[in-house]
Motif scaffolding. Sequence first.
Motif, PDB file in Angstrom:
ATOM      1  N   GLU A 174     -17.459 -51.276 -27.548  1.00 30.62           N
ATOM      2  CA  GLU A 174     -18.795 -50.991 -28.110  1.00 30.62           C
ATOM      3  C   GLU A 174     -18.764 -50.820 -29.630  1.00 30.62           C
ATOM      4  N   GLY A 175     -17.576 -50.943 -30.241  1.00 28.94           N
ATOM      5  CA  GLY A 175     -17.553 -50.959 -31.703  1.00 28.94           C
ATOM      6  C   GLY A 175     -16.860 -49.794 -32.381  1.00 28.94           C
ATOM      7  N   THR A 176     -16.171 -48.958 -31.600  1.00 27.34           N
ATOM      8  CA  THR A 176     -15.440 -47.857 -32.220  1.00 27.34           C
ATOM      9  C   THR A 176     -13.964 -48.221 -32.362  1.00 27.34           C
ATOM     10  N   VAL A 177     -13.446 -48.072 -33.570  1.00 24.21           N
ATOM     11  CA  VAL A 177     -12.008 -48.248 -33.761  1.00 24.21           C
ATOM     12  C   VAL A 177     -11.350 -46.912 -33.433  1.00 24.21           C
ATOM     13  N   VAL A 178     -10.375 -46.937 -32.530  1.00 31.50           N
ATOM     14  CA  VAL A 178      -9.737 -45.696 -32.083  1.00 31.50           C
ATOM     15  C   VAL A 178      -8.317 -45.617 -32.654  1.00 31.50           C
ATOM     16  N   VAL A 179      -8.077 -44.558 -33.416  1.00 32.24           N
ATOM     17  CA  VAL A 179      -6.759 -44.321 -34.017  1.00 32.24           C
ATOM     18  C   VAL A 179      -6.205 -43.025 -33.434  1.00 32.24           C
ATOM     19  N   LYS A 180      -5.091 -43.126 -32.730  1.00 29.06           N
ATOM     20  CA  LYS A 180      -4.542 -41.941 -32.073  1.00 29.06           C
ATOM     21  C   LYS A 180      -3.207 -41.557 -32.707  1.00 29.06           C
ATOM     22  N   CYS A 181      -3.153 -40.372 -33.261  1.00 25.94           N
ATOM     23  CA  CYS A 181      -1.937 -39.902 -33.917  1.00 25.94           C
ATOM     24  C   CYS A 181      -1.381 -38.689 -33.191  1.00 25.94           C
ATOM     25  N   MET A 182      -0.142 -38.823 -32.756  1.00 27.65           N
ATOM     26  CA  MET A 182       0.577 -37.684 -32.197  1.00 27.65           C
ATOM     27  C   MET A 182       1.421 -37.108 -33.333  1.00 27.65           C
ATOM     28  N   LEU A 183       1.121 -35.864 -33.709  1.00 31.03           N
ATOM     29  CA  LEU A 183       1.882 -35.219 -34.775  1.00 31.03           C
ATOM     30  C   LEU A 183       3.118 -34.585 -34.141  1.00 31.03           C
ATOM     31  N   HIS A 184       4.253 -35.157 -34.476  1.00 27.97           N
ATOM     32  CA  HIS A 184       5.504 -34.854 -33.776  1.00 27.97           C
ATOM     33  C   HIS A 184       6.336 -33.873 -34.587  1.00 27.97           C
ATOM     34  N   ILE A 185       6.426 -32.622 -34.104  1.00 29.08           N
ATOM     35  CA  ILE A 185       7.284 -31.657 -34.797  1.00 29.08           C
ATOM     36  C   ILE A 185       8.443 -31.224 -33.894  1.00 29.08           C
ATOM     37  N   SER A 186       9.455 -30.669 -34.523  1.00 32.73           N
ATOM     38  CA  SER A 186      10.615 -30.158 -33.781  1.00 32.73           C
ATOM     39  C   SER A 186      10.345 -28.709 -33.391  1.00 32.73           C
ATOM     40  N   PRO A 187      10.988 -28.237 -32.321  1.00 36.44           N
ATOM     41  CA  PRO A 187      10.800 -26.834 -31.939  1.00 36.44           C
ATOM     42  C   PRO A 187      11.302 -25.878 -33.029  1.00 36.44           C
ATOM     43  N   GLU A 188      12.305 -26.300 -33.806  1.00 39.85           N
ATOM     44  CA  GLU A 188      12.816 -25.445 -34.890  1.00 39.85           C
ATOM     45  C   GLU A 188      11.738 -25.262 -35.962  1.00 39.85           C
ATOM     46  N   LYS A 189      11.049 -26.356 -36.278  1.00 47.33           N
ATOM     47  CA  LYS A 189       9.990 -26.270 -37.297  1.00 47.33           C
ATOM     48  C   LYS A 189       8.835 -25.409 -36.791  1.00 47.33           C
ATOM     49  N   GLN A 190       8.529 -25.513 -35.507  1.00 46.79           N
ATOM     50  CA  GLN A 190       7.450 -24.673 -34.980  1.00 46.79           C
ATOM     51  C   GLN A 190       7.802 -23.193 -35.121  1.00 46.79           C
ATOM     52  N   LEU A 191       9.050 -22.856 -34.790  1.00 45.81           N
ATOM     53  CA  LEU A 191       9.477 -21.462 -34.922  1.00 45.81           C
ATOM     54  C   LEU A 191       9.304 -20.989 -36.364  1.00 45.81           C
ATOM     55  N   GLU A 192       9.732 -21.835 -37.293  1.00 43.97           N
ATOM     56  CA  GLU A 192       9.620 -21.498 -38.723  1.00 43.97           C
ATOM     57  C   GLU A 192       8.158 -21.245 -39.106  1.00 43.97           C
ATOM     58  N   ARG A 193       7.280 -22.106 -38.626  1.00 42.96           N
ATOM     59  CA  ARG A 193       5.861 -21.973 -39.000  1.00 42.96           C
ATOM     60  C   ARG A 193       5.197 -20.772 -38.336  1.00 42.96           C
ATOM     61  N   LEU A 194       5.577 -20.486 -37.099  1.00 49.02           N
ATOM     62  CA  LEU A 194       5.000 -19.307 -36.442  1.00 49.02           C
ATOM     63  C   LEU A 194       5.477 -18.032 -37.141  1.00 49.02           C
ATOM     64  N   LEU A 195       6.741 -18.012 -37.543  1.00 46.92           N
ATOM     65  CA  LEU A 195       7.255 -16.825 -38.252  1.00 46.92           C
ATOM     66  C   LEU A 195       6.569 -16.668 -39.610  1.00 46.92           C
ATOM     67  N   GLU A 196       6.285 -17.789 -40.266  1.00 49.66           N
ATOM     68  CA  GLU A 196       5.535 -17.740 -41.538  1.00 49.66           C
ATOM     69  C   GLU A 196       4.183 -17.072 -41.342  1.00 49.66           C
ATOM     70  N   ARG A 197       3.539 -17.395 -40.232  1.00 45.52           N
ATOM     71  CA  ARG A 197       2.223 -16.805 -39.958  1.00 45.52           C
ATOM     72  C   ARG A 197       2.329 -15.297 -39.781  1.00 45.52           C
ATOM     73  N   LEU A 198       3.454 -14.844 -39.236  1.00 42.07           N
ATOM     74  CA  LEU A 198       3.642 -13.402 -39.063  1.00 42.07           C
ATOM     75  C   LEU A 198       3.982 -12.731 -40.393  1.00 42.07           C
ATOM     76  N   ASP A 199       4.683 -13.470 -41.250  1.00 43.15           N
ATOM     77  CA  ASP A 199       5.137 -12.878 -42.509  1.00 43.15           C
ATOM     78  C   ASP A 199       4.024 -12.758 -43.545  1.00 43.15           C
ATOM     79  N   SER A 200       2.971 -13.575 -43.427  1.00 42.40           N
ATOM     80  CA  SER A 200       1.908 -13.562 -44.438  1.00 42.40           C
ATOM     81  C   SER A 200       0.636 -12.962 -43.850  1.00 42.40           C
ATOM     82  N   PRO A 201       0.218 -11.782 -44.365  1.00 43.31           N
ATOM     83  CA  PRO A 201      -0.996 -11.156 -43.819  1.00 43.31           C
ATOM     84  C   PRO A 201      -2.221 -12.080 -43.859  1.00 43.31           C
TER      85      PRO A 201
END
Lengths: 284, 284
Positions: free
Chosen positions: A170-197
């Motif tokens: 029907e005319g929609t261009v579909v772009v699907k992006c899977m943002l692929h992170i490692s479990p180590e990076k997720q841990l780092e980012r979750l800890l950052e969220r805890l460290d910064s009020p």
Amino acid sequence: MSSREKSLTETLRLPAGPVDLSAHAADDTPGFGGSKNDGKDALADLEDPLSELQERLFAEGVSGGRRSLLLVLQGMDTSGKGGVMRHAAGLVDPQGLHINAFKAPTEEERGHDFLWRISKELPPAGKIGIFDRSHYEDVLIARVRALVPLERIDLRYDAINDFEKRLVDEGTVVVKCMLHISPEKQLERLLERLDSPEKHWKYNPGDVDERALWPSYRDAYELMLERCNTDDAPWLLVPADRKWYRNWAVATVLHEALEGMKLKWPEADFDVDTERQRLTELKL
Amino acid sequence: MSSREKSLTETLRLPAGPVDLSAHAADDTPGFGGSKNDGKDALADLEDPLSELQERLFAEGVSGGRRSLLLVLQGMDTSGKGGVMRHAAGLVDPQGLHINAFKAPTEEERGHDFLWRISKELPPAGKIGIFDRSHYEDVLIARVRALVPLERIDLRYDAINDFEKRLVDEGTVVVKCMLHISPEKQLERLLERLDSPEKHWKYNPGDVDERALWPSYRDAYELMLERCNTDDAPWLLVPADRKWYRNWAVATVLHEALEGMKLKWPEADFDVDTERQRLTELKL
């Protein structure tokens, strides 16, 4: 073949068949040879061309065109779906965007087919729709947490492919992006969220419970990436451990998708000279 | 008093009583002493502070807060409502915006009270809503083109004031900007649209018919500005012949409104140390 000859979309597209996410380094930067600063510059350089193509799409939409673009963002917590919207989609005029973040379905939404609430948020002609999570949650969290009987989930992959095919037809261009992170990076980012009020609001104790299910989610993602990687709406795997690469990569595939639409400024459906005369002769 | 001591919001606020738009020069730059380039720099300087305040509002919204902000943009054709959204609202994360452009009402919308379609597009908690045209069209074009009996239109000013008061009482900050251009500038901008093929899509022959009604629109605007200039939701008159000033001015009053909300990062509703321990002890 150099990265210039091959589009980033082609580079990031998953090949057909079973998917093994562990075979794809999440800190890789496929299709980009430069440094972090080069990546930020390259992203900034996309602002003008992206904005112009977005405006052409918008112009087409208000001039009777039927086309639109849908960017689907999926990825584990902290993979940067929000960051991509801010830094990549944020490059274009916000009037041309139709953004929706899908949360746990409401009671009303649960009373309908799983694609009901998705359909309501599809971009109208001329717009770029962006889904932060999507109908894919209905084969991800639904499978991992057994929210729905397995035999119904198994039917959903084909249902999604049919749904997306109809959108494309029907005319929609579909772009699907899977943002692929490692479990180590997720841990780092979750800890950052805890460290910064000032980031506490982004943290939810439930994030740890979800993280504990990492292997099940990985399996569910791999299955979804295999079964819904169609020619109409292919899956792109975007390594997302490096934020600058992730932002540049999504902006670039968005740009490539818009370029592929061969958007032209609409032609006037009025006589320009007549209008100029009407305007200049009008006395207030 | 210098412009630093008086906020731009105070500077641009219309005083109570009858309004004479011809007494306000549309090419004026109240509250700003510098050049066009200074104005563009000042706008760019607002990006970071505006983005942070917008994120704080968003954070408050996802943390149980009830507040939001609504920016109402009104003005004659070519006054730059779209330009303001692109250049001022475009400074912040598009995820935090809820933009709506109100066109001629649909058949369904005409079947309801005039505030029905407006209510549906109000920003949810945590978001900045932006209306490109609004419920004020129901006392502007509705009056000029006699779409509705005059006695019903006369009742609408109070209805709008009551409606906006309720929004404010419930936690929405309402910022109303009238983008004030001169008829000479409108002519210039409409001719520009005819001269540039990439702007033809923005031109509509009906624009000339609307322009012919300029004096009636001016009267309707003056009446609306007088009758709906409340302390809860005051009208600001933004001279809009100079695009750079218009963009800076709207971004600045938006910034002042957000500052006035005294937004704080939400406090954690979990124990940070416990969460850090849960995260680091979790083995995948």
